[in-house]
Design a protein around this motif. Structure first.
Motif, mmCIF file in Angstrom:
data_model
loop_
_atom_site.group_PDB
_atom_site.id
_atom_site.type_symbol
_atom_site.label_atom_id
_atom_site.label_comp_id
_atom_site.label_asym_id
_atom_site.label_seq_id
_atom_site.Cartn_x
_atom_site.Cartn_y
_atom_site.Cartn_z
ATOM 1 N N ALA A 570 0.828 -1.206 0.000
ATOM 2 C CA ALA A 570 0.000 0.000 0.000
ATOM 3 C C ALA A 570 0.866 1.263 0.000
ATOM 4 C CB ALA A 570 -0.927 -0.001 1.212
ATOM 5 N N ALA A 571 2.020 1.195 0.666
ATOM 6 C CA ALA A 571 2.918 2.342 0.700
ATOM 7 C C ALA A 571 3.456 2.664 -0.689
ATOM 8 C CB ALA A 571 4.062 2.081 1.668
ATOM 9 N N VAL A 572 3.761 1.632 -1.463
ATOM 10 C CA VAL A 572 4.247 1.830 -2.833
ATOM 11 C C VAL A 572 3.112 2.295 -3.728
ATOM 12 C CG1 VAL A 572 5.205 0.674 -4.866
ATOM 13 C CG2 VAL A 572 6.134 0.180 -2.589
ATOM 14 N N TRP A 573 1.948 1.705 -3.573
ATOM 15 C CA TRP A 573 0.810 2.061 -4.417
ATOM 16 C C TRP A 573 0.224 3.438 -4.097
ATOM 17 C CZ3 TRP A 573 -2.484 -3.117 -4.405
ATOM 18 C CH2 TRP A 573 -1.812 -4.073 -5.200
ATOM 19 N N GLY A 574 0.375 3.845 -2.838
ATOM 20 C CA GLY A 574 -0.312 5.060 -2.417
ATOM 21 C C GLY A 574 -1.799 4.840 -2.321
ATOM 22 N N ALA A 575 -2.204 3.606 -2.081
ATOM 23 C CA ALA A 575 -3.622 3.237 -1.985
ATOM 24 C C ALA A 575 -3.720 1.989 -1.119
ATOM 25 C CB ALA A 575 -4.212 2.955 -3.364
ATOM 26 N N PRO A 576 -4.791 1.844 -0.372
ATOM 27 C CA PRO A 576 -4.916 0.680 0.513
ATOM 28 C C PRO A 576 -5.191 -0.605 -0.259
ATOM 29 C CG PRO A 576 -6.928 1.980 0.553
ATOM 30 C CD PRO A 576 -5.937 2.764 -0.250
ATOM 31 N N VAL A 577 -4.778 -1.706 0.343
ATOM 32 C CA VAL A 577 -5.115 -3.030 -0.177
ATOM 33 C C VAL A 577 -6.402 -3.469 0.501
ATOM 34 C CG1 VAL A 577 -4.386 -5.439 -0.319
ATOM 35 C CG2 VAL A 577 -2.704 -3.616 -0.593
ATOM 36 N N PRO A 578 -7.406 -3.933 -0.260
ATOM 37 C CA PRO A 578 -8.666 -4.355 0.365
ATOM 38 C C PRO A 578 -8.440 -5.419 1.442
ATOM 39 C CG PRO A 578 -8.886 -4.284 -2.019
ATOM 40 C CD PRO A 578 -7.430 -4.101 -1.726
ATOM 41 N N GLU A 579 -9.227 -5.371 2.477
ATOM 42 C CA GLU A 579 -9.099 -6.327 3.575
ATOM 43 C C GLU A 579 -10.023 -7.518 3.411
ATOM 44 O OE1 GLU A 579 -9.716 -4.280 7.210
ATOM 45 O OE2 GLU A 579 -7.959 -2.976 7.008
ATOM 46 N N ALA A 580 -11.135 -7.349 2.714
ATOM 47 C CA ALA A 580 -12.133 -8.422 2.607
ATOM 48 C C ALA A 580 -11.552 -9.620 1.877
ATOM 49 C CB ALA A 580 -13.372 -7.911 1.881
ATOM 50 N N ARG A 581 -11.920 -10.808 2.321
ATOM 51 C CA ARG A 581 -11.449 -12.034 1.690
ATOM 52 C C ARG A 581 -11.880 -12.067 0.229
ATOM 53 N NH1 ARG A 581 -13.360 -16.802 0.003
ATOM 54 N NH2 ARG A 581 -12.090 -18.697 0.248
ATOM 55 N N GLY A 582 -10.935 -12.437 -0.651
ATOM 56 C CA GLY A 582 -11.252 -12.528 -2.065
ATOM 57 C C GLY A 582 -11.681 -13.923 -2.465
ATOM 58 N N LEU A 583 -12.272 -14.022 -3.632
ATOM 59 C CA LEU A 583 -12.719 -15.299 -4.185
ATOM 60 C C LEU A 583 -11.765 -15.740 -5.285
ATOM 61 C CD1 LEU A 583 -16.548 -14.564 -4.650
ATOM 62 C CD2 LEU A 583 -15.414 -15.596 -2.665
ATOM 63 N N ASP A 584 -11.517 -17.042 -5.369
ATOM 64 C CA ASP A 584 -10.741 -17.555 -6.490
ATOM 65 C C ASP A 584 -11.657 -17.750 -7.697
ATOM 66 O OD1 ASP A 584 -11.944 -20.182 -6.392
ATOM 67 O OD2 ASP A 584 -10.542 -20.750 -4.802
ATOM 68 N N ALA A 585 -11.100 -18.176 -8.813
ATOM 69 C CA ALA A 585 -11.874 -18.274 -10.053
ATOM 70 C C ALA A 585 -13.065 -19.198 -9.914
ATOM 71 C CB ALA A 585 -10.962 -18.746 -11.186
ATOM 72 N N MET A 586 -12.845 -20.347 -9.277
ATOM 73 C CA MET A 586 -13.950 -21.295 -9.114
ATOM 74 C C MET A 586 -15.042 -20.704 -8.232
ATOM 75 S SD MET A 586 -12.597 -23.522 -11.021
ATOM 76 C CE MET A 586 -13.845 -24.793 -10.878
ATOM 77 N N GLU A 587 -14.628 -20.012 -7.171
ATOM 78 C CA GLU A 587 -15.600 -19.396 -6.270
ATOM 79 C C GLU A 587 -16.331 -18.240 -6.941
ATOM 80 O OE1 GLU A 587 -13.528 -20.135 -1.916
ATOM 81 O OE2 GLU A 587 -12.737 -18.554 -3.212
ATOM 82 N N MET A 588 -15.642 -17.507 -7.816
ATOM 83 C CA MET A 588 -16.310 -16.421 -8.529
ATOM 84 C C MET A 588 -17.422 -16.960 -9.420
ATOM 85 S SD MET A 588 -13.423 -13.659 -9.691
ATOM 86 C CE MET A 588 -11.793 -13.932 -9.027
ATOM 87 N N LEU A 589 -17.146 -18.063 -10.122
ATOM 88 C CA LEU A 589 -18.186 -18.648 -10.965
ATOM 89 C C LEU A 589 -19.332 -19.192 -10.121
ATOM 90 C CD1 LEU A 589 -15.963 -20.414 -13.645
ATOM 91 C CD2 LEU A 589 -17.397 -18.389 -13.967
ATOM 92 N N ASP A 590 -18.999 -19.790 -8.982
ATOM 93 C CA ASP A 590 -20.057 -20.244 -8.069
ATOM 94 C C ASP A 590 -20.911 -19.066 -7.621
ATOM 95 O OD1 ASP A 590 -19.000 -22.791 -8.241
ATOM 96 O OD2 ASP A 590 -17.986 -22.718 -6.304
#
Length: 908
Positions: A570-590
């Motif tokens: 985040a320090a390099v980006w100058g923007a926060p990294v989301p905290e919420a758990r992400g979904l993988d590809a299979m979970e996104m399709l589900d």
């Protein structure tokens, strides 16, 4: 180190160097026609003769070692007269017009230099145009035999033979007829080495000789072969291997050599497209297309939050582009719903190796093949899926290295193997546990290594006793005698090197099986040492890089867990990294099927054709409100369900880097400009970020600028500047600073994040739900074939399409007789999940009760029948085990299905 003088020039060279090599190294050109640096010196043509003080007669420079104090002359009047006489003999039957048609060929330049003119007339009977990529014209063959030798010594295919004796000798393919009907694998090595044009590329004859050459890295599998791309008038006309590349050492496979035609395919999309309310596509400008795409995603986020959208990166895109894809997802869309196709292939490799060794990547390098005394290939048809590595393994076996193959099919490498274990599909954990049990049972463990580097042996020893080869045989179907032979070979004849492919990972126990492989290495001390280790053969050109760059929901760049690396990133980006758990590809399709995800941005991945359970994927995609597809062609995903199509540049049209299976980062360089309005994925993502209000975070001068940011957030890659990556072969990570040489071998002294000791894992076998029974008595395995790559997006639009056989169902002759079908007959393949119809191919390579099919043709939806099974750790689909029923399908076709083109085998 010998010191000598060549043509008056002081030269020094390593001991054992030939005079020819020493001269070339000093910039002195000695003519040679039978010599190729990839081959053992032969001295056939005698054109490289030189005078050596004190020698009774001229000597062949290619076979004469440089001696200390030698005085050598390469260009005296006597030597030139001798060479001219040899050339005059070689052109006794050479066509008079050949030098004028190709004056730049080495042989033709020599004829001009020495004033030798051929006078013969070509005979049409000596021309073979049967092969779609290689033209054979024996009118210009001078019997140097380089084609024969390179096919034998480098490729190990033994296609070219010498027929006849003396003046009547000639080269012939092993078919005894045409090259197309032979065992040729179309690697092009014979064309590369031919000095006369007797073997030539059809593309060059059709499109013209290249006027420019660009060094880059192959866009196909993750072996990472370097190549030079020849272009003429904005089009690729030829591709050649790079001789000084450490990965491929002057080799390419059919795909890398001849699979470039897709760049100029007539159905290439070169302008943005938007789907109208009527369901039809219309052309649009970039501003409009990007605005529609980003506005659509932002509307969904406003309505359902960042979790309602996701991004899928591409294993075909560069490291820089995948880095931007995950940054775009997290910074612009605010979601950790980001993944790549490592999810459906080698995510279990990363997870399993990281769990045991602390790093989810190959432990060793391809060069270690030359050092291994024993090589084990598990679940990889290497000579078809990774042909250059397959050829290196084949050559190692021919030199005497032990080879163990573990695969239900009798693949090509099995012909060279000392031991071939053919287990029931889906029993890998039991198979590998039984090998480990034999090692423990027969006291073949490396006690010294265990004492220094391994923990948990006592518990593991108690556990593994339940899997002795005799006890496991009921599960695996293997003869315990063979299992114990394999265990002895691996444990007692080291260093021993493990390679594995998707036949290990694409199972419900994929991660478990990788941990079992790591167990074998720990038990025998075959880790942290040259010629050993655990080495996944990754599928697509940058699947390793896409994941390492952060295209995963739970990791940022460097495969670092989000909790550990969010703050510095985040320090390099100058923007926060989301905290919420992400979904993988299979979970996104589900989630899409469940109505929770409403928008996807898909880069270079035809998920409709490649995901399992095709009807379910179609239902999920149909429910999306926004589906942005960023690709070269209107693939099945875009054609049926896309709402915005953004035309992307191909690998030959961009700069950047790829990361191969051995952690090697190599440069990619543009040989062409993108066609029409197509843009690189970097440019597209930066435009999208600007439209999403994040222009300041996505302002880059070029690919190198992006890479420099990658180095800031990835400590293990900090030392890999573009300047350093210019060298042949690039660098292997970890490479933490600019003075670090890169790391060819992992775990020599400790395991990252774990310490000095790694723990053995007690992994229990759990059977797949896809068990054969009376209703579904066969097991279907899916995979690749030599001439087609994945879903065929690129190979189906190149010369390789003519090499690819009909997509067919491989079945043993006995099983075919049981169900009443013959070669080419249509077969209905039905699983518990779907069905398809395709022709069958009778193959002795198939184990009774198993069948095999590729998935490279969109006309045959093989993944329709694949079930819902997933690896319990990574969610990787179970492509390799599907219980099926087979029935003749004459009622569907009425006639036999088409057979393969003449001379080509069906796809397998």
């Amino acid at each position: 180190m010998p010191r000598l003088r060549i043509d008056g020039l002081a030269v020094s060279c390593p001991a054992g160097t030939s005079l020819l090599t020493a001269a070339v190294g000093a910039g002195i050109d000695i003519p040679a026609l039978c010599h190729d640096p990839r081959l053992n010196p032969a001295g056939h043509c005698r054109l490289c003769v030189v005078e050596i003080d004190g020698a009774a007669r001229p000597a062949a420079a290619c076979t004469t070692p440089a001696a200390d104090g030698a005085v050598v002359r390469t260009d005296t009047t006597e030597i030139r007269d001798l060479r001219k006489g040899l050339l005059e003999m070689l052109v006794a039957h050479y066509p008079a017009d050949a030098p004028g048609r190709a004056p730049d060929l080495r042989f033709h330049r020599l004829l001009t230099e020495y004033g030798v003119r051929p006078t013969a007339t070509a005979q049409s009977s000596r021309v073979d145009d049967s092969h779609p990529a290689i033209r054979v014209d024996l009118n210009t063959c001078i019997s140097c035999w380089r084609c024969v030798r390179i096919c034998d010594e480098v490729q190990g295919q033994f296609t070219w033979r010498i027929a006849g004796r003396g003046a009547d000798s000639r080269i012939v393919p092993d078919s005894g007829d045409t090259l197309a009907a032979s065992s040729c694998v179309s690697c092009g090595a014979c064309v590369d080495t031919c000095p006369t044009g007797a073997l030539s590329d059809t593309s060059v004859l059709t499109l013209g000789r290249p006027t420019e050459w660009t060094r880059t890295t192959c866009p196909y599998c993750a072996v990472g072969c370097e190549m030079t791309v020849g272009t003429r008038e904005g089009r690729i006309t030829d591709i050649r291997p790079v001789l000084d590349a450490p990965v491929n050492r002057g080799q390419l496979c059919a795909k890398g050599r001849y699979g470039f035609g897709f760049t100029a395919a007539p159905d290439r999309i070169t302008t943005p497209l938007l789907r109208g309310a009527d369901g039809q596509w219309r052309a649009a400008g970039w501003d409009e297309a990007i605005s529609v795409a980003v506005t659509g995603m932002r509307t969904l986020i406003d309505r359902g939050g960042p979790a309602s959208v996701g991004v899928l990166g591409s294993a075909r895109a560069t490291n820089e582009e995948n880095y931007l894809a995950q940054k775009f997802a997290r910074v612009v869309l605010g979601t950790n719903n980001i993944d790549c196709c490592a999810r459906v292939c080698h995510a279990p490799s990363a997870a399993g190796l990281a769990a045991v060794f602390g790093t989810g990547a190959a432990t060793n390098s391809f060069d270690d093949i030359d050092l291994a005394r024993t090589i084990v290939v598990c679940g990889s048809n290497t000579t078809e899926a990774h042909p250059v590595v397959g050829a290196r393994i084949k050559q190692a076996a021919l030199r005497g290295a032990g080879l163990i193959v573990i695969d239900p099919r009798r693949i090509e490498l099995a012909r060279f193997a000392d031991i071939h274990l053919r287990p029931h599909p889906g029993t890998n954990v039991a198979v590998l546990n039984s090998i480990a049990a034999a090692i423990v049972d027969e006291n073949m463990v490396d006690t010294g290594f265990l004492a220094r580097r391994v923990s948990g042996f006592d518990d593991f020893g108690s556990f593994i006793g339940a899997y002795t080869p005799e006890r496991a045989a009921a599960i695996t179907g293997l003869d315990p005698v063979d299992v114990r032979r394999a265990a002895r070979r691996y444990a007692r004849h080291g260093p021993s090197m493990l390679f594995h492919g998707l036949g290990i990972t694409e199972h419900v126990q994929g991660t478990d099986a990788v941990m079992c492989l790591a167990n074998l290495a720990l038990l025998t001390g075959n880790v942290g040492t040259p010629g050993a280790g655990c080495n996944p053969l990754r599928g697509q050109n940058n699947v390793q890089g896409a994941a390492v760059m952060g295209c995963e929901p739970h990791h940022l760049t460097g495969s670092a867990p989000i909790a550990e690396s969010a703050a510095p990133t985040a320090a390099v980006w100058g923007a926060p990294v989301p905290e919420a758990r992400g979904l993988d590809a299979m979970e996104m399709l589900d989630a899409a099927a469940a109505g929770a995800v409403h928008g996807l941005w898909v880069i270079g991945w035809d998920i409709l054709q490649t995901q399992p359970r095709t009807p379910s994927v179609a239902d999920a995609l149909a429910g999306l409100d926004v589906l942005v597809v960023q690709d070269l062609f209107l693939n099945e995903t875009a054609r049926r369900y896309g709402t915005v199509f953004l035309p992307a540049a191909a690998a030959f049209e961009k700069d950047g880097t790829f990361m191969n299976s051995e952690r090697r980062v190599q440069r990619v360089r543009a040989a062409l400009a993108p066609p029409g309005l197509a843009k690189t994925d970097t440019d597209i993502l930066c435009l999208a970020a600007a439209a999403g209000g994040r222009r300041a975070s996505f302002t880059y001068r070029d690919a190198e600028d992006v890479w420099d940011e990658v180095r800031r957030v990835w400590p293990a890659g900090a030392g890999m500047s573009y300047a350093r990556l210019q060298q042949p072969g690039g660098l292997q990570w970890p490479c933490p600073d600019l003075d670090h040489p890169g790391t060819a071998l992992l775990h020599q002294h400790s395991f990252p994040g774990i310490g000095q000791r790694a723990a053995l894992r007690s992994v229990r076998f759990r059977p797949s739900a896809e068990l054969a029974d009376t209703a579904f008595p066969f097991v279907l395995i899916t995979g690749r074939e030599l001439f087609a790559f994945n879903s065929g997006t690129m190979t189906s639009r190149s010369t390789t399409a003519a090499l690819t056989g009909v997509t067919a169902l491989d079945i043993s002759p006995d099983d075919a007789a049981t169900i009443g079908v013959g070669e080419g007959d249509a077969v209905r393949v039905a699983s518990r999940h779907g069905e398809m119809v395709l022709p069958c191919h009778l193959s002795d390579s198939m184990l009774a009760g198993t069948v095999f099919a590729t998935f490279s043709s969109p006309d045959i939806p093989v993944n329709t029948v694949v079930g819902p099974g997933r690896d319990h750790v990574t969610h990787t689909p179970e492509y390799k085990v599907t219980a099926v029923n087979l029935q003749p399908a004459v009622d569907n076709c009425g006639v036999k299905a088409p057979t393969a083109p003449a001379g080509r085998p069906p796809s397998r």
